[in-house]
Design an enzyme around this catalytic site. Structure first.
Site, PDB file in Angstrom:
ATOM      1  N   GLU A   1      39.411  56.086  49.490  1.00 40.22           N
ATOM      2  CA  GLU A   1      40.129  57.340  49.756  1.00 40.22           C
ATOM      3  C   GLU A   1      39.152  58.403  50.254  1.00 40.22           C
ATOM      4  O   GLU A   1      39.451  59.150  51.210  1.00 40.22           O
ATOM      5  CB  GLU A   1      40.833  57.826  48.480  1.00 40.22           C
ATOM      6  CG  GLU A   1      41.591  59.119  48.722  1.00 40.22           C
ATOM      7  CD  GLU A   1      42.129  59.748  47.441  1.00 40.22           C
ATOM      8  OE1 GLU A   1      42.538  59.003  46.539  1.00 40.22           O
ATOM      9  OE2 GLU A   1      42.131  60.983  47.369  1.00 40.22           O
TER      10      GLU A   1
ATOM     11  N   SER B   1      39.424  50.451  40.094  1.00 38.93           N
ATOM     12  CA  SER B   1      40.502  51.448  40.093  1.00 38.93           C
ATOM     13  C   SER B   1      39.967  52.775  39.570  1.00 38.93           C
ATOM     14  O   SER B   1      39.661  52.920  38.384  1.00 38.93           O
ATOM     15  CB  SER B   1      41.658  50.960  39.212  1.00 38.93           C
ATOM     16  OG  SER B   1      42.507  52.045  38.890  1.00 38.93           O
ATOM     17  N   SER B   2      39.872  53.752  40.472  1.00 35.42           N
ATOM     18  CA  SER B   2      39.307  55.049  40.097  1.00 35.42           C
ATOM     19  C   SER B   2      40.116  55.704  38.982  1.00 35.42           C
ATOM     20  O   SER B   2      39.564  56.166  37.986  1.00 35.42           O
ATOM     21  CB  SER B   2      39.270  55.964  41.321  1.00 35.42           C
ATOM     22  OG  SER B   2      38.948  57.272  40.955  1.00 35.42           O
TER      23      SER B   2
ATOM     24  N   CYS C   1      49.314  56.688  50.694  1.00 38.56           N
ATOM     25  CA  CYS C   1      50.157  57.508  49.817  1.00 38.56           C
ATOM     26  C   CYS C   1      50.330  58.886  50.449  1.00 38.56           C
ATOM     27  O   CYS C   1      49.343  59.507  50.898  1.00 38.56           O
ATOM     28  CB  CYS C   1      49.515  57.648  48.439  1.00 38.56           C
ATOM     29  SG  CYS C   1      50.450  58.762  47.372  1.00 38.56           S
TER      30      CYS C   1
ATOM     31  N   THR D   1      42.238  62.339  44.919  1.00 38.70           N
ATOM     32  CA  THR D   1      43.477  62.498  44.135  1.00 38.70           C
ATOM     33  C   THR D   1      43.385  61.953  42.721  1.00 38.70           C
ATOM     34  O   THR D   1      44.230  62.268  41.882  1.00 38.70           O
ATOM     35  CB  THR D   1      44.642  61.753  44.826  1.00 38.70           C
ATOM     36  OG1 THR D   1      44.265  60.388  44.989  1.00 38.70           O
ATOM     37  CG2 THR D   1      44.995  62.373  46.162  1.00 38.70           C
TER      38      THR D   1
ATOM     39  N   SER E   1      47.602  51.871  39.143  1.00 43.71           N
ATOM     40  CA  SER E   1      47.703  50.636  39.931  1.00 43.71           C
ATOM     41  C   SER E   1      47.884  49.401  39.059  1.00 43.71           C
ATOM     42  O   SER E   1      47.928  48.281  39.567  1.00 43.71           O
ATOM     43  CB  SER E   1      46.439  50.484  40.796  1.00 43.71           C
ATOM     44  OG  SER E   1      45.287  50.631  39.991  1.00 43.71           O
TER      45      SER E   1
ATOM     46  N   CYS F   1      52.471  54.331  39.832  1.00 41.60           N
ATOM     47  CA  CYS F   1      52.935  55.630  40.311  1.00 41.60           C
ATOM     48  C   CYS F   1      53.791  55.384  41.564  1.00 41.60           C
ATOM     49  O   CYS F   1      53.875  54.256  42.066  1.00 41.60           O
ATOM     50  CB  CYS F   1      51.736  56.494  40.676  1.00 41.60           C
ATOM     51  SG  CYS F   1      50.735  55.712  41.968  1.00 41.60           S
TER      52      CYS F   1
END
Ligand code: SF4
Length: 523
Positions: A342, A438-439, A312, A380, A482, A228
């Protein structure tokens, strides 16, 4: 073509080791046609001509070999990523070349990573790399040249045998009986041979599992997928910081949650640390894309560290909302997964006024001073449908609760979840490229599973279990925000080694979002 595996073993002892291993299969190895092909390139060529017209749908070569690479030890298993003729065939092969050199690639074996992963899970020590077929096994100087060219093992039969395989999916598995440190003719000859044959025996049932996964497939590629805008920006920030300030550059936490991205940046001089106390005085430190709490920023300032912020902008937006709501006297219900960086960063913006909501049950525990002053925010990278249930629970209890000005679940998360839902609807199985921490990649797996399709997270092609693929005709491939795009290419390439692959993009959105660089790195 039949679904029978043609398993080729040059030597009698190799065939016997494979036969004993196949007896462990539920069918006792009935589904495998084991053929002894004879020693050396000439006999292999003859055998290849004989089986070239067979109706077996796939071919595997199994035997022992000499290891060349330093880390290849006796008893290890080598799965050939490609098989070449080495020089010295003196014209017996159309690809003959000067002794010691690696000639044109005879054949790639794209499914090697899949087989290697399965062999590792069976308890073997496995290497994947180029294998060369030579005309003499004891030729030290030529072998040194081959090793320098990247060849990790040599044998005397695989290249001509694979010629007979034609277009059929094919693999080569060789167990190591000797190495430069333990030469073929030495006191280690017998022990090396025994160790190699034991490994070959253990590898045999795995070859049958590989054969069961062979077949033509359609691959549906979820689009959008992979990086992203926030991840691209974060990686670029570390790269530019390395250019501008020189190595090492410290990065607090993984810059993005992906093992290959982190490994690549480490090679270029980035040092990843968990906390600022691991960063030496005077060093430059980058804050990761997931953001940091004000406490971390204050600590960096107190230490006099040079900082570059790769948070981000869409995470920074959630931080700003948390500050605004807390400043206006609201209790902030932060929907997210505890322990994620995060979430830690957002909680740190207003620790006295924020409560973490991980399930609808947590909503019942909220104790706002004023029930009319409750707000909710989100991590997010949540799954939209999962988060919606918790928002409903908050609004049921606090009907006047305020939400974010615009969606906290970011565009990239939303698009990737829509794309994975679209491919899941048509797929027998979905593979999601991404790392375990990685969520957003994990949410993609859950999204596909909720759609009723088996789905698995894959950090590299070797993670794909052959059992997931057996009997499948349509495989969906998605990638977390990611996960590098190359990872998807590696997965599709590996699948192509199991049979013809037709790929189709399933596009649910196009993305053009870009974020600017921090002031320190502009120009
Ligand atoms: S997934 Fe969304 S919030 Fe996270 S880095 Fe990418 S764009 Fe930013």
């Amino acid at each position: 073509m039949s679904g029978e595996l043609l398993l080729l073993a040059p030597l009698r002892v190799e065939a016997e080791a494979l036969r004993r291993g196949l007896r462990r299969l539920p069918d006792g190895g009935e589904s495998v046609r084991l053929v002894r092909t004879g020693y050396g390139p000439a006999r292999s060529k003859t055998a290849a001509s004989a089986f070239a017209g067979s109706d077996c749908g796939m071919v595997a070569v199994g035997g022992v070999a000499g290891g060349l690479a330093d880390d290849v030890k006796v008893g290890d298993v080598v799965v050939a990523s490609e098989v070449s003729y080495a020089g010295g065939f003196g014209g017996s092969s159309p690809r003959a070349s000067t002794a010691g050199s690696v000639d044109a690639v005879t054949r790639r074996c794209p499914s090697a990573p899949l087989l290697a992963g399965e062999l590792r899970r069976a308890g073997l020590r496995v290497h994947v790399g180029p294998l060369a077929t030579v005309h003499k096994l004891v030729e030290t100087s030529a072998h040194a040249d081959l090793a320098a060219a990247g060849v990790i093992a040599v044998d005397m039969e695989s290249a001509p045998l694979l010629e007979g395989a034609g277009d059929r999916p094919a693999v080569v598995v060789r167990a190591i009986s000797d190495t430069p440190a333990h030469p073929l003719v030495s006191p280690h000859t017998v022990s090396g041979g025994i160790a190699a044959l034991k490994s070959l025996r253990l590898a045999a049932p795995v070859l049958a599992r590989w054969a069961a996964a062979v077949g033509p497939r359609q691959v549906l590629l979820a689009s959008p997928r992979s990086f992203c805008a926030g991840v691209e920006r974060a990686i670029e920030i570390v790269e530019l910081a390395l250019e501008r300030y020189g190595a090492p550059v410290y990065v607090r936490k993984q810059i993005v949650h992906n093992t290959s991205v982190v490994a690549g940046l480490e090679q270029r001089g980035a040092i990843f640390v968990d906390e600022l106390n691991e960063v030496p005085d005077g060093a430059t430190v980058v804050f990761s894309a997931h953001g940091v709490s004000p406490e971390v920023r204050q600590e960096a300032t107190r230490r006099g560290l040079d900082t570059v912020d790769a948070t981000c902008p869409l995470v920074a937006k959630v931080h700003a909302e948390a500050r605004r709501f807390a400043g206006d006297g609201y209790l902030v219900a932060l929907i997210g997964h505890g322990g994620h960086e995060e979430v830690d960063g957002t909680l740190g913006e207003a620790p006295g006024s924020t409560a973490l909501i991980e399930s609808a049950d947590d909503v019942a525990k909220l104790k706002p001073a004023d029930p009319d002053k409750v707000a909710y925010l989100m991590q997010t990278t949540l799954a939209a449908d999962e988060a919606a249930g918790m928002v409903d629970a908050i609004l049921d209890r606090f009907p006047s609760a305020k939400g974010p000005g615009s969606d906290d679940i970011c565009y990239a998360t939303t698009n990737r979840q829509r794309a994975v839902r679209a491919i899941a609807a048509e797929s027998d199985v979905v593979l999601v490229a991404g790392s375990a921490n990685s969520s957003n990649s994990l949410r993609l797996v859950e999204t596909a599973q909720r759609a009723g399709t088996p789905a698995y997270l894959v950090d590299r092609a070797e993670d794909i279990e052959l059992g997931w693929l057996a009997g499948t005709r349509t495989v969906g491939v998605a990638a977390g925000a990611s996960a590098p795009p190359a990872m998807v290419g590696q997965i599709v390439d590996a699948l192509s080694g199991l049979g013809r692959v037709e790929s189709r993009e399933v596009v649910v959105a196009t993305e053009s979002v870009q974020f600017g660089l921090p002031r320190e790195l502009r120009q």
